[in-house]
Design a protein around this motif. Sequence first.
Motif, PDB file in Angstrom:
ATOM      1  N   ASP A  51      91.816 122.828  58.378  1.00  0.00           N
ATOM      2  CA  ASP A  51      91.282 124.014  57.660  1.00  0.00           C
ATOM      3  C   ASP A  51      89.859 124.185  57.246  1.00  0.00           C
ATOM      4  OD1 ASP A  51      91.632 122.318  55.524  1.00  0.00           O
ATOM      5  OD2 ASP A  51      91.907 124.035  54.335  1.00  0.00           O
ATOM      6  N   LEU A  52      89.015 122.919  57.669  1.00  0.00           N
ATOM      7  CA  LEU A  52      87.810 122.680  57.447  1.00  0.00           C
ATOM      8  C   LEU A  52      86.881 122.746  58.781  1.00  0.00           C
ATOM      9  CD1 LEU A  52      87.722 120.007  54.913  1.00  0.00           C
ATOM     10  CD2 LEU A  52      87.544 122.633  54.402  1.00  0.00           C
ATOM     11  N   GLU A  53      87.349 123.697  59.580  1.00  0.00           N
ATOM     12  CA  GLU A  53      86.874 123.663  60.991  1.00  0.00           C
ATOM     13  C   GLU A  53      85.381 123.867  61.038  1.00  0.00           C
ATOM     14  OE1 GLU A  53      87.553 126.148  65.286  1.00  0.00           O
ATOM     15  OE2 GLU A  53      89.076 125.956  63.854  1.00  0.00           O
ATOM     16  N   GLU A  54      84.820 124.693  60.151  1.00  0.00           N
ATOM     17  CA  GLU A  54      83.264 124.952  60.240  1.00  0.00           C
ATOM     18  C   GLU A  54      82.755 123.621  59.811  1.00  0.00           C
ATOM     19  OE1 GLU A  54      79.864 126.559  60.836  1.00  0.00           O
ATOM     20  OE2 GLU A  54      81.738 127.365  61.192  1.00  0.00           O
ATOM     21  N   SER A  55      83.196 123.155  58.806  1.00  0.00           N
ATOM     22  CA  SER A  55      82.564 121.705  58.051  1.00  0.00           C
ATOM     23  C   SER A  55      82.522 120.707  59.407  1.00  0.00           C
ATOM     24  CB  SER A  55      83.407 121.319  56.974  1.00  0.00           C
ATOM     25  OG  SER A  55      83.081 122.425  55.814  1.00  0.00           O
ATOM     26  N   LEU A  56      83.655 120.519  59.922  1.00  0.00           N
ATOM     27  CA  LEU A  56      83.977 119.678  61.315  1.00  0.00           C
ATOM     28  C   LEU A  56      82.683 119.875  62.286  1.00  0.00           C
ATOM     29  CD1 LEU A  56      87.469 119.291  61.703  1.00  0.00           C
ATOM     30  CD2 LEU A  56      86.051 117.680  60.891  1.00  0.00           C
ATOM     31  N   ARG A  57      82.511 121.229  62.539  1.00  0.00           N
ATOM     32  CA  ARG A  57      81.166 121.603  63.527  1.00  0.00           C
ATOM     33  C   ARG A  57      80.051 121.001  62.973  1.00  0.00           C
ATOM     34  NH1 ARG A  57      83.756 126.802  65.458  1.00  0.00           N
ATOM     35  NH2 ARG A  57      84.075 127.076  63.371  1.00  0.00           N
ATOM     36  N   GLU A  58      79.612 121.448  61.652  1.00  0.00           N
ATOM     37  CA  GLU A  58      78.514 121.140  60.928  1.00  0.00           C
ATOM     38  C   GLU A  58      78.306 119.512  61.136  1.00  0.00           C
ATOM     39  OE1 GLU A  58      77.991 122.877  57.260  1.00  0.00           O
ATOM     40  OE2 GLU A  58      78.150 124.750  58.032  1.00  0.00           O
ATOM     41  N   LEU A  59      79.276 118.789  60.861  1.00  0.00           N
ATOM     42  CA  LEU A  59      79.302 117.248  60.876  1.00  0.00           C
ATOM     43  C   LEU A  59      78.975 116.786  62.244  1.00  0.00           C
ATOM     44  CD1 LEU A  59      79.716 114.688  59.246  1.00  0.00           C
ATOM     45  CD2 LEU A  59      82.190 114.827  59.542  1.00  0.00           C
ATOM     46  N   TYR A  60      79.806 117.369  63.194  1.00  0.00           N
ATOM     47  CA  TYR A  60      79.704 117.020  64.592  1.00  0.00           C
ATOM     48  C   TYR A  60      78.293 117.062  64.843  1.00  0.00           C
ATOM     49  CZ  TYR A  60      79.964 116.925  69.545  1.00  0.00           C
ATOM     50  OH  TYR A  60      79.825 116.714  70.870  1.00  0.00           O
ATOM     51  N   ASP A  61      77.534 118.294  64.590  1.00  0.00           N
ATOM     52  CA  ASP A  61      76.260 118.809  64.885  1.00  0.00           C
ATOM     53  C   ASP A  61      75.288 117.485  64.173  1.00  0.00           C
ATOM     54  OD1 ASP A  61      76.848 120.733  66.418  1.00  0.00           O
ATOM     55  OD2 ASP A  61      76.500 122.247  64.956  1.00  0.00           O
ATOM     56  N   ILE A  62      75.409 117.079  62.881  1.00  0.00           N
ATOM     57  CA  ILE A  62      74.743 116.183  62.374  1.00  0.00           C
ATOM     58  C   ILE A  62      74.855 114.912  62.985  1.00  0.00           C
ATOM     59  CG2 ILE A  62      74.604 114.929  60.235  1.00  0.00           C
ATOM     60  CD1 ILE A  62      75.449 117.308  59.018  1.00  0.00           C
ATOM     61  N   LYS A  63      76.286 114.319  63.334  1.00  0.00           N
ATOM     62  CA  LYS A  63      76.218 113.106  64.078  1.00  0.00           C
ATOM     63  C   LYS A  63      75.569 113.076  65.420  1.00  0.00           C
ATOM     64  CE  LYS A  63      80.310 111.111  61.961  1.00  0.00           C
ATOM     65  NZ  LYS A  63      81.509 110.432  62.148  1.00  0.00           N
ATOM     66  N   GLU A  64      75.581 114.320  66.155  1.00  0.00           N
ATOM     67  CA  GLU A  64      75.122 114.302  67.455  1.00  0.00           C
ATOM     68  C   GLU A  64      73.528 114.152  67.303  1.00  0.00           C
ATOM     69  OE1 GLU A  64      75.822 115.087  70.862  1.00  0.00           O
ATOM     70  OE2 GLU A  64      77.770 114.206  69.959  1.00  0.00           O
ATOM     71  N   ALA A  65      72.944 114.854  66.271  1.00  0.00           N
ATOM     72  CA  ALA A  65      71.479 114.553  66.040  1.00  0.00           C
ATOM     73  C   ALA A  65      71.052 113.337  65.687  1.00  0.00           C
ATOM     74  CB  ALA A  65      70.937 115.882  64.808  1.00  0.00           C
ATOM     75  N   TYR A  66      71.908 112.628  64.752  1.00  0.00           N
ATOM     76  CA  TYR A  66      71.738 111.024  64.390  1.00  0.00           C
ATOM     77  C   TYR A  66      71.609 110.351  65.590  1.00  0.00           C
ATOM     78  CZ  TYR A  66      72.793 106.626  62.426  1.00  0.00           C
ATOM     79  OH  TYR A  66      72.466 105.368  62.131  1.00  0.00           O
ATOM     80  N   MET A  67      72.885 110.493  66.656  1.00  0.00           N
ATOM     81  CA  MET A  67      72.869 109.568  67.790  1.00  0.00           C
ATOM     82  C   MET A  67      71.666 110.015  68.618  1.00  0.00           C
ATOM     83  SD  MET A  67      76.863 109.672  68.822  1.00  0.00           S
ATOM     84  CE  MET A  67      77.052 111.584  68.915  1.00  0.00           C
ATOM     85  N   ASP A  68      71.362 111.036  69.006  1.00  0.00           N
ATOM     86  CA  ASP A  68      69.856 111.388  69.714  1.00  0.00           C
ATOM     87  C   ASP A  68      68.983 110.778  69.047  1.00  0.00           C
ATOM     88  OD1 ASP A  68      71.637 112.948  71.579  1.00  0.00           O
ATOM     89  OD2 ASP A  68      70.878 114.884  70.611  1.00  0.00           O
ATOM     90  N   GLY A  69      68.498 110.701  67.647  1.00  0.00           N
ATOM     91  CA  GLY A  69      67.453 110.236  66.937  1.00  0.00           C
ATOM     92  C   GLY A  69      67.594 108.812  67.070  1.00  0.00           C
ATOM     93  N   LEU A  70      68.652 108.114  67.135  1.00  0.00           N
ATOM     94  CA  LEU A  70      68.814 106.656  67.094  1.00  0.00           C
ATOM     95  C   LEU A  70      68.590 106.144  68.572  1.00  0.00           C
ATOM     96  CD1 LEU A  70      69.615 104.394  65.041  1.00  0.00           C
ATOM     97  CD2 LEU A  70      71.876 104.530  66.128  1.00  0.00           C
ATOM     98  N   GLN A  71      69.026 106.871  69.655  1.00  0.00           N
ATOM     99  CA  GLN A  71      68.418 106.851  71.008  1.00  0.00           C
ATOM    100  C   GLN A  71      67.040 106.875  71.380  1.00  0.00           C
ATOM    101  OE1 GLN A  71      70.789 109.185  73.735  1.00  0.00           O
ATOM    102  NE2 GLN A  71      72.603 108.148  73.544  1.00  0.00           N
ATOM    103  N   ARG A  72      66.545 107.785  70.708  1.00  0.00           N
ATOM    104  CA  ARG A  72      64.881 108.032  70.879  1.00  0.00           C
ATOM    105  C   ARG A  72      64.063 106.793  70.183  1.00  0.00           C
ATOM    106  NH1 ARG A  72      66.219 113.393  69.936  1.00  0.00           N
ATOM    107  NH2 ARG A  72      65.504 113.389  67.889  1.00  0.00           N
ATOM    108  N   ILE A  73      64.619 106.365  68.880  1.00  0.00           N
ATOM    109  CA  ILE A  73      64.009 105.198  68.210  1.00  0.00           C
ATOM    110  C   ILE A  73      64.097 104.082  69.241  1.00  0.00           C
ATOM    111  CG2 ILE A  73      64.218 103.778  66.426  1.00  0.00           C
ATOM    112  CD1 ILE A  73      64.851 106.353  64.925  1.00  0.00           C
ATOM    113  N   PHE A  74      65.388 103.587  69.632  1.00  0.00           N
ATOM    114  CA  PHE A  74      65.525 102.430  70.358  1.00  0.00           C
ATOM    115  C   PHE A  74      64.808 102.499  71.984  1.00  0.00           C
ATOM    116  CE2 PHE A  74      68.214 101.170  67.109  1.00  0.00           C
ATOM    117  CZ  PHE A  74      67.897  99.892  66.842  1.00  0.00           C
ATOM    118  N   VAL A  75      64.760 103.653  72.475  1.00  0.00           N
ATOM    119  CA  VAL A  75      63.853 103.708  73.714  1.00  0.00           C
ATOM    120  C   VAL A  75      62.630 103.552  73.330  1.00  0.00           C
ATOM    121  CG1 VAL A  75      63.048 105.394  75.488  1.00  0.00           C
ATOM    122  CG2 VAL A  75      65.598 105.170  75.117  1.00  0.00           C
ATOM    123  N   SER A  76      62.223 104.045  72.416  1.00  0.00           N
ATOM    124  CA  SER A  76      60.815 103.975  71.992  1.00  0.00           C
ATOM    125  C   SER A  76      60.408 102.448  71.717  1.00  0.00           C
ATOM    126  CB  SER A  76      60.200 104.408  71.034  1.00  0.00           C
ATOM    127  OG  SER A  76      59.058 104.519  70.504  1.00  0.00           O
TER     128      SER A  76
END
Length: 154
Positions: A51-76
């Motif tokens: 029943d927390l579908e909206e919270s899950l979407r927000e959490l997914y977006d946060i995790k996606e941003a974190y993964m993208d950021g971590l990739q950029r850091i290590f590519v750099s």
Amino acid sequence: MTSSTQRRVLIAIDGSRNADYAFEYYCKHIHYSTDTLFLFHFMDPVSMSSDLEESLRELYDIKEAYMDGLQRIFVSKASKYHINKDRLHFHFTCDPPEPGKAICSAAKNSESHLVIMGCRGLSKLKKALIGSVSDHVIRHAGVPVLTVPYAHHK
């Protein structure tokens, strides 16, 4: 192993300074230009009721941003050491629920020849009580494991 030999290296990353130092150690002392790197990050699974579908979407977006950021850091970081970004492969998972098992599974699936990871330097008592991810990986990876303790520079 000579520098002309193709080697597959899994490096466990988690955003900590221990993992960052292990990656830098690899880059400075171990890297061959023919290496293929698998940068692996285990994310703690999160469970929520449906029943927390909206919270899950927000959490997914946060995790996606974190993964993208971590990739950029290590590519750099890799480009700083002239490591071709085409030789970097990222894998993020939260399954299985234990980081040591996940690292061993990723090493097997990527057919890695070597696993490199930082270690926190737990006391013997803490290791006995809660175990250590690096100890688990050393015992179960099936390939050599290099644990790199964080060097506290002043």
